[in-house]
Design an enzyme around this catalytic site. Structure first.
Site, PDB file in Angstrom:
ATOM      1  N   ASN A   1      -6.520  44.764  31.241  1.00  0.00           N
ATOM      2  CA  ASN A   1      -6.827  43.350  31.481  1.00  0.00           C
ATOM      3  C   ASN A   1      -6.557  42.925  32.921  1.00  0.00           C
ATOM      4  O   ASN A   1      -6.537  41.733  33.247  1.00  0.00           O
ATOM      5  CB  ASN A   1      -6.074  42.439  30.506  1.00  0.00           C
ATOM      6  CG  ASN A   1      -4.564  42.515  30.671  1.00  0.00           C
ATOM      7  OD1 ASN A   1      -4.055  43.190  31.561  1.00  0.00           O
ATOM      8  ND2 ASN A   1      -3.841  41.829  29.796  1.00  0.00           N
TER       9      ASN A   1
ATOM     10  N   GLU B   1       3.448  37.721  32.585  1.00  0.00           N
ATOM     11  CA  GLU B   1       3.924  37.062  33.801  1.00  0.00           C
ATOM     12  C   GLU B   1       2.870  36.126  34.388  1.00  0.00           C
ATOM     13  O   GLU B   1       3.199  35.051  34.908  1.00  0.00           O
ATOM     14  CB  GLU B   1       4.356  38.107  34.836  1.00  0.00           C
ATOM     15  CG  GLU B   1       5.661  38.809  34.515  1.00  0.00           C
ATOM     16  CD  GLU B   1       5.553  39.755  33.333  1.00  0.00           C
ATOM     17  OE1 GLU B   1       6.577  39.963  32.646  1.00  0.00           O
ATOM     18  OE2 GLU B   1       4.450  40.288  33.083  1.00  0.00           O
TER      19      GLU B   1
END
Length: 346
Positions: free
Chosen positions: A245, A251
């Site tokens: 991805n 995060e």
């Protein structure tokens, strides 16, 4: 021994990350999808060789309420942490469970069979809904695959005798729910990501006649990606599935929501398949739902193999929403903390 005890009692069973697959999903005692209801309703809780950590609300009376605990372990630290048992047995868990069944003789189990059956039915209903939703998970607005679509196709292909290693942060959050196998490994509650490829190589050499699959995020894969060379040189029959991805997505989500700015957590949609082919491994890049099934079939037949699954970063995992990135507000213990506050009236 554990299955023997469950069969004898008709008790319900909850697993945790460390013992996934120990009791088969089709066993009538498995009720993992009803975890909250089990914790709240149970009168007696038997822990077998494990601590009461965040996965079990630290044994909090606000969550387990009036339950009595029976604790069995061959390690004292797994008997006495957080909540003492009404009975504590320091001994081999397997031998203890075997002895319990033997000593019970013909005594009738006190388990509420109606309660257990209701939990099992609820678990099966939720599991079926999850399976359906995963198979139909829509692509993102960018046209890229949803991680659950990848996991659904992978689960269908590997059968019931696989060894599965899950690794990563964001993708691990999807995979720990979406994949199931008799033998499963992951980094553990406080382990380091990046273990997927080496664990998978070792497992495939130990079990060469079983499908061994590593399901890893692209960030975690990067820790030990060069070990695809090891897999090729040692002819380790492992399938590595990389959910690509292009991000450290937990995060990224955290930074976006908390700060409105993303710094240093975006990755490339790198061509991991090209790298694997450079080392002599069968590898394919998968970008559409139509490619999923055929690519997985070819990869399983040509191990060692790697599939570079391009998935959408728009899919938000449970850990991204309420997980480890949000220290300390929304760690996995947040639900237990809220329960204790209500229990104490604070």
């Amino acid at each position: 021994e554990l299955i023997g005890l469950l069969d004898r009692l008709g008790a319900v069973y909850l697993d945790t990350g460390e013992n996934r697959g120990l009791v088969p999903d089709d066993h009538p005692s498995v009720v993992g999808a009803m975890r909250g209801a089990v914790m709240g309703d149970a009168d007696v809780v038997l822990t077998v060789g494990r601590k009461l950590d965040f996965q079990l609300a630290y044994g909090s009376p606000a969550v387990f309420k009036d339950a009595k605990f029976v604790r069995i372990s061959d390690s004292a630290s797994e008997l006495r942490d957080n909540r003492r048992g009404a009975a504590e047995i320091l001994a081999s868990p397997a031998e203890t469970l075997r002895a319990m069944v033997a000593l019970a003789g013909n005594r009738e189990s006190a388990v509420d069979r109606q309660w257990a059956a209701k939990l099992r039915a609820g678990h099966q209903e939720r599991a079926a809904k999850l399976k359906q939703s995963m198979a139909a998970a829509p692509a993102g607005s960018d046209g890229r695959l949803h991680p659950n679509r990848v996991l659904s196709a992978l689960q269908d292909a590997i059968g019931n005798d696989a060894v599965v290693i899950t690794d990563g942060g964001d993708f691990l959050s999807f995979a720990r729910v979406g994949l199931s196998a008799p033998l499963m490994l992951d980094p553990g509650p406080f382990g380091c990501i990046g273990i997927g490829v080496p664990y998978g190589i070792a497992a495939s050499l130990a079990f060469p006649d079983r499908p061994v699959v590593v399901a890893t995020g692209d960030g975690a894969f990067g820790f030990n990606a060069i070990e695809v060379d090891t897999a090729v040189r040692h002819k380790a029959p492992v399938l590595i599935v990389v959910a690509n991805n292009g991000a450290w997505q937990i995060e990224v989500h955290d930074q976006t929501v908390t700060h409105g700015k993303v710094v240093g957590t975006k990755l490339q949609f790198a061509d991991h398949a090209a790298m694997a082919r450079a080392f002599g491994m069968h590898a394919e890049r998968v970008e559409t739902a139509e490619q999923l099934g055929p690519a997985i079939k070819r990869a399983l037949a040509n191990r060692p193999a790697l599939l570079d699954m391009v998935v959408t970063p728009e899919a938000v995992s449970s850990d991204a929403k309420t997980g480890l990135a949000w220290v300390p507000d929304l760690q996995p213990l947040a639900a237990w903390d809220e329960a204790e506050r209500k229990w104490r009236g604070t």
